[in-house]
Design a protein around this motif. Structure first.
Motif, mmCIF file in Angstrom:
data_model
loop_
_atom_site.group_PDB
_atom_site.id
_atom_site.type_symbol
_atom_site.label_atom_id
_atom_site.label_comp_id
_atom_site.label_asym_id
_atom_site.label_seq_id
_atom_site.Cartn_x
_atom_site.Cartn_y
_atom_site.Cartn_z
ATOM 1 N N ALA A 23 2.039 0.422 0.909
ATOM 2 C CA ALA A 23 1.023 -0.626 1.043
ATOM 3 C C ALA A 23 1.683 -1.976 1.341
ATOM 4 N N LEU A 24 2.804 -2.263 0.678
ATOM 5 C CA LEU A 24 3.475 -3.544 0.889
ATOM 6 C C LEU A 24 4.174 -3.609 2.242
ATOM 7 N N SER A 26 3.127 -2.174 4.894
ATOM 8 C CA SER A 26 2.088 -2.181 5.917
ATOM 9 C C SER A 26 1.823 -3.598 6.423
ATOM 10 N N GLU A 28 -0.977 -4.391 7.796
ATOM 11 C CA GLU A 28 -2.423 -4.616 7.668
ATOM 12 C C GLU A 28 -2.749 -5.291 6.344
ATOM 13 N N GLU A 29 -3.604 -6.296 6.412
ATOM 14 C CA GLU A 29 -4.094 -6.960 5.206
ATOM 15 C C GLU A 29 -5.380 -6.253 4.771
ATOM 16 N N LYS A 32 -6.246 -2.736 -0.329
ATOM 17 C CA LYS A 32 -5.132 -1.925 -0.830
ATOM 18 C C LYS A 32 -3.863 -2.766 -0.945
ATOM 19 N N LYS A 33 -3.630 -3.625 0.038
ATOM 20 C CA LYS A 33 -2.441 -4.473 0.010
ATOM 21 C C LYS A 33 -2.556 -5.508 -1.106
ATOM 22 N N LYS A 34 -3.731 -6.080 -1.275
ATOM 23 C CA LYS A 34 -3.927 -7.066 -2.339
ATOM 24 C C LYS A 34 -3.700 -6.415 -3.705
ATOM 25 N N ALA A 36 -1.823 -3.845 -4.301
ATOM 26 C CA ALA A 36 -0.390 -3.559 -4.401
ATOM 27 C C ALA A 36 0.375 -4.816 -4.803
ATOM 28 N N ARG A 37 -0.001 -5.959 -4.219
ATOM 29 C CA ARG A 37 0.654 -7.221 -4.573
ATOM 30 C C ARG A 37 0.413 -7.567 -6.037
ATOM 31 N N ASP A 62 7.320 -7.964 2.605
ATOM 32 C CA ASP A 62 5.969 -8.533 2.619
ATOM 33 C C ASP A 62 6.026 -10.054 2.500
#
Length: 98
Positions: A23-24, A26, A28-29, A32-34, A36-37, A62
């Motif tokens: 996810a990190l 990737s 793409e925002e 899922k990325k948020k 993961a952060r 990232d």
């Protein structure tokens, strides 16, 4: 005769750290990325050097992507990372922590 449990497909091992790294890494925002952060940001109870190498690499990647897109340090915190994670990643990258 096989039981119902034997007929089911074998379970696939899930590596939560690998999912987090993917996810990190990737570009793409999204949600899922948020998430993961935020998960990575919450890992401050564990010293940075003890985090898996791949996870540290994913976080640095990232953060570099965010910095290259014009985000300031304060905006990195708004993405879900904790100050400790951002500071250590910036130190690793040889960038200013201030």
């Amino acid at each position: 005769m096989k039981t119902q449990e034997q007929e089911q497909a074998p379970a696939v091992a899930v590596d939560p750290i690998e999912d987090l790294c993917q996810a990190l890494f990737s570009a793409e925002e999204g949600a899922k990325k948020k998430a993961a952060r935020q998960t990575a940001g919450a890992m401050t109870q564990r010293p940075w050097p003890q985090l898996p190498s791949r996870l540290r690499s994913a976080i640095r990647s990232d953060i570099v992507r965010l910095l290259d897109s014009g985000k300031a340090r304060g905006q990195l915190l708004e993405t879900g990372y904790s100050a400790a994670v951002v500071n250590q990643a910036l130190r690793d990258l040889g960038r200013s922590v201030a």
